[in-house]
Design an enzyme around this catalytic site. Structure first.
Site, PDB file in Angstrom:
ATOM      1  CE  LYS A 174       5.791  -2.588   4.602  1.00  0.00           C
ATOM      2  NZ  LYS A 174       5.592  -1.701   3.427  1.00  0.00           N
ATOM      3  CB  THR A 206      -2.563  -6.397  -1.929  1.00  0.00           C
ATOM      4  OG1 THR A 206      -2.069  -7.336  -2.903  1.00  0.00           O
ATOM      5  CG2 THR A 206      -3.625  -7.074  -1.070  1.00  0.00           C
ATOM      6  N   GLY A 208       0.257  -1.584  -4.279  1.00  0.00           N
ATOM      7  CA  GLY A 208       0.558  -0.273  -3.705  1.00  0.00           C
ATOM      8  C   GLY A 208       0.277  -0.129  -2.229  1.00  0.00           C
ATOM      9  CB  THR A 209      -0.587  -2.478   0.532  1.00  0.00           C
ATOM     10  OG1 THR A 209       0.404  -3.453   0.147  1.00  0.00           O
ATOM     11  CG2 THR A 209      -1.950  -2.943   0.062  1.00  0.00           C
ATOM     12  N   GLY A 210       2.190  -0.839   0.312  1.00  0.00           N
ATOM     13  CA  GLY A 210       3.341  -0.270   1.004  1.00  0.00           C
ATOM     14  C   GLY A 210       3.447   1.226   0.794  1.00  0.00           C
ATOM     15  CB  CYS A 211       3.023   3.336  -2.243  1.00  0.00           C
ATOM     16  SG  CYS A 211       4.170   2.486  -3.350  1.00  0.00           S
TER      17      CYS A 211
END
Length: 267
Positions: A174, A206, A208-211
């Site tokens: 990412k 933004t 917690g966007t990865g989770c």
């Protein structure tokens, strides 16, 4: 069929990341969410104040209990904390015939370390070969490879290739940490490279966007979509979750995304 998706991750009491975000994202993407907890955290939109890891035997027991009773169609793995937890998770998932998506949660957005430094080797050796996909951001990829994070798309491609060499069959690297008006993500596997670039949304929401992204991918894989299709559908979901996050009023720091934005739009 509604797919059963298992998240193995830590808790975020503010609801924007971790298990709480995973359950929301899986549900919003049409899956039945299950959760095995690896850590308790005290955190909010401003940062992490405390972390308490779950006893490894209890982490294992949660996964084993689910496997003994419930069909698992896909797994998302997030925060693991240390090498011992990594080991019991790998053992508990051994032989599972379902795609595993690993989001290598290593450092929180505020800079707090969430994976012990000595556990990185265990993650690479035990879990990466079991995964269908790993979804690091640029700092996490640099941490896994013990190199500075990528500064451009050429370096991203080199880092993604190096991650494949560690044993992961596919990498979604990412590129949100790069500067510019767009956010380039690279999906790399033996089938080739797919650049997925989206317009950068100017938002502080933004957290917690990865989770959220990795859980959405797991849910889409559970529905039977191919990996490129699952990633594309999940990326569009997260883009909309950020775009509609202004409807929320949660905290004074990095706020959460709007996991149920489709309801807000009336879809």
């Amino acid at each position: 069929m509604i797919p059963n998706i298992l998240s193995i991750a830590g808790s975020d009491p503010s609801g924007g990341a971790g298990i709480q975000a995973d359950i929301k994202a899986i549900s919003a993407n049409g899956g039945y969410a299950m959760a095995a907890l690896t850590a308790l955290t005290a955190q909010n939109t401003r940062g992490v104040q405390a972390v308490q890891l779950v006893y490894p035997a209890m982490v294992s027991a949660q996964i084993v209990a689910i496997r003994e009773d419930i069909r698992i169609d896909a797994v998302k793995i997030g925060m693991l904390g240390n090498a011992e937890i990594i080991g019991v998770v790998a053992d508990a998932l051994a032989g599972l015939d379902a795609p595993i998506v690993i989001d290598p949660v290593m450092v929180a957005k505020g800079g707090d370390r969430l994976l012990h430094t000595d556990a990185v080797a265990a993650l690479c050796e035990r879990l990466l070969p079991m995964a269908a996909l790993i979804t690091p951001n640029l700092p996490e990829a640099g941490d896994l490879l013990d190199v500075p994070e990528a500064q451009n798309e050429n370096e991203m491609h080199a880092h993604a290739e190096a991650l494949l060499a560690l044993g992961a069959p596919a990498v979604l690297l990412k590129g949100g940490h790069l500067a510019g008006d767009s956010s380039p993500d690279l999906l790399l596997s033996a089938q080739g490279a797919h650049w997925m670039t989206s317009k950068r949304i100017d938002s502080r929401n933004t957290h917690g966007t990865g989770c959220t992204l990795s859980s959405a991918i797991a849910a889409q894989l559970g529905h039977g979509h191919t990996l490129p299709a699952a990633v594309a559908r999940a990326k569009e979901y997260v883009t909309q979750a950020i775009a509609y996050a202004h409807l929320l009023s949660v905290g004074a720091g990095h706020g959460p995304t709007h996991h149920f934005h489709a309801t807000a739009r009336g879809d």
